[in-house]
Design a protein around this motif. Structure first.
Motif, PDB file in Angstrom:
ATOM      1  N   GLU A  94      92.314  38.044  10.560  1.00 42.60           N
ATOM      2  CA  GLU A  94      92.501  37.144  11.621  1.00 42.60           C
ATOM      3  C   GLU A  94      91.214  37.093  12.411  1.00 42.60           C
ATOM      4  O   GLU A  94      91.020  36.114  13.252  1.00 42.60           O
ATOM      5  CB  GLU A  94      93.848  37.402  12.565  1.00 42.60           C
ATOM      6  N   ALA A  95      90.392  38.137  12.570  1.00 40.60           N
ATOM      7  CA  ALA A  95      89.255  38.210  13.228  1.00 40.60           C
ATOM      8  C   ALA A  95      88.152  37.057  12.859  1.00 40.60           C
ATOM      9  O   ALA A  95      87.266  36.641  13.730  1.00 40.60           O
ATOM     10  CB  ALA A  95      88.507  39.433  13.144  1.00 40.60           C
ATOM     11  N   HIS A  96      88.343  36.697  11.605  1.00 37.11           N
ATOM     12  CA  HIS A  96      87.423  35.537  11.237  1.00 37.11           C
ATOM     13  C   HIS A  96      87.766  33.976  11.846  1.00 37.11           C
ATOM     14  O   HIS A  96      87.454  33.192  11.345  1.00 37.11           O
ATOM     15  CB  HIS A  96      87.529  35.414   9.586  1.00 37.11           C
ATOM     16  N   ASN A  97      89.021  34.118  12.403  1.00 35.28           N
ATOM     17  CA  ASN A  97      89.588  32.877  12.900  1.00 35.28           C
ATOM     18  C   ASN A  97      89.262  32.816  14.385  1.00 35.28           C
ATOM     19  O   ASN A  97      89.636  31.787  15.205  1.00 35.28           O
ATOM     20  CB  ASN A  97      91.200  32.837  12.950  1.00 35.28           C
ATOM     21  N   ILE A  98      88.518  33.667  14.830  1.00 39.64           N
ATOM     22  CA  ILE A  98      87.946  33.483  16.647  1.00 39.64           C
ATOM     23  C   ILE A  98      86.853  32.384  16.482  1.00 39.64           C
ATOM     24  O   ILE A  98      86.049  32.341  15.967  1.00 39.64           O
ATOM     25  CB  ILE A  98      87.371  34.962  16.814  1.00 39.64           C
TER      26      ILE A  98
END
Length: 203
Positions: A94-98
């Motif tokens: 989910e960190a790649h959706n920041i």
């Protein structure tokens, strides 16, 4: 006799140079950045910069090492926050959706691609070692989840970890291509999680 410089001061100066290099790498790309560019960006003397780094190659590796240490060193903190191995993996994905995403990711991608075309094997060896360390992080999380009965993987941890790296690297590339490239990042991330849940035997 010149005054003794503390280790803390040296570390501060080194980090300032790395930060300056990062700014130039993002602006010009790794291959086009020169030591002169970084010296100008840092505001330091040429000798002051060369005291810490002899090339942009060294600066790039120092920058990536900082990122890797921050990534692989967060495992225990992630377990404290999310408790389960799936929670850790999901948080990393989910960190790649920041938004916005750090544009240095595209520079690292450039460095990787150029590295595998190098005539010498030094950079390629470094990149393979770094990849091994990142993959090891994922394998450790998968094996812990398996040992605790949370996962019943239908593929080996090595394959799952490798696939996770390939897909997240692709996400970084798409995220940095600009707004004109219409990509449903949230949808891609959900697709990655669907793969992980299946590969880990969670469904």
């Amino acid at each position: 006799m010149s005054p003794k410089v503390s280790q803390a001061h040296k570390e501060k100066r080194r980090n300032e140079i790395i930060a300056a290099a990062k700014t130039v790498f993002i602006r010009k790309g790794f291959e086009k950045t020169t030591m002169h560019d970084v010296v100008e960006e840092s505001g330091m003397s040429r000798g002051g910069v060369y005291q810490y780094f002899s090339s942009t190659e060294e600066m790039m590796r120092a920058l990536m090492d900082q990122g890797e240490e921050a990534f692989t060193g967060q495992k225990d903190r992630l377990y404290e926050k999310y408790e389960t191995s799936w929670g850790v993996l999901e948080a990393v994905v989910e960190a790649h959706n920041i938004v916005p995403m750090d544009p240095i990711g595209l520079v690292v991608y450039e460095y990787f691609v150029a590295g595998f075309r190098e005539a010498t094997k030094e950079r390629t060896h470094y990149l393979k070692k770094r990849l091994h360390n990142v993959k090891g992080f994922y394998i450790d999380v998968i094996e812990r989840g398996t040992a605790e009965g949370e996962f019943k993987p239908i593929q080996t941890p090595d394959v799952i970890a490798s696939y996770l790296i390939i897909l997240t690297d692709g996400l970084i590339l798409h995220r940095n291509l600009g707004e004109e490239v219409e990509t449903d990042i949230s949808g891609l991330i959900e697709g990655l999680k669907i793969y992980l849940r299946n590969a880990l035997g969670m469904q």
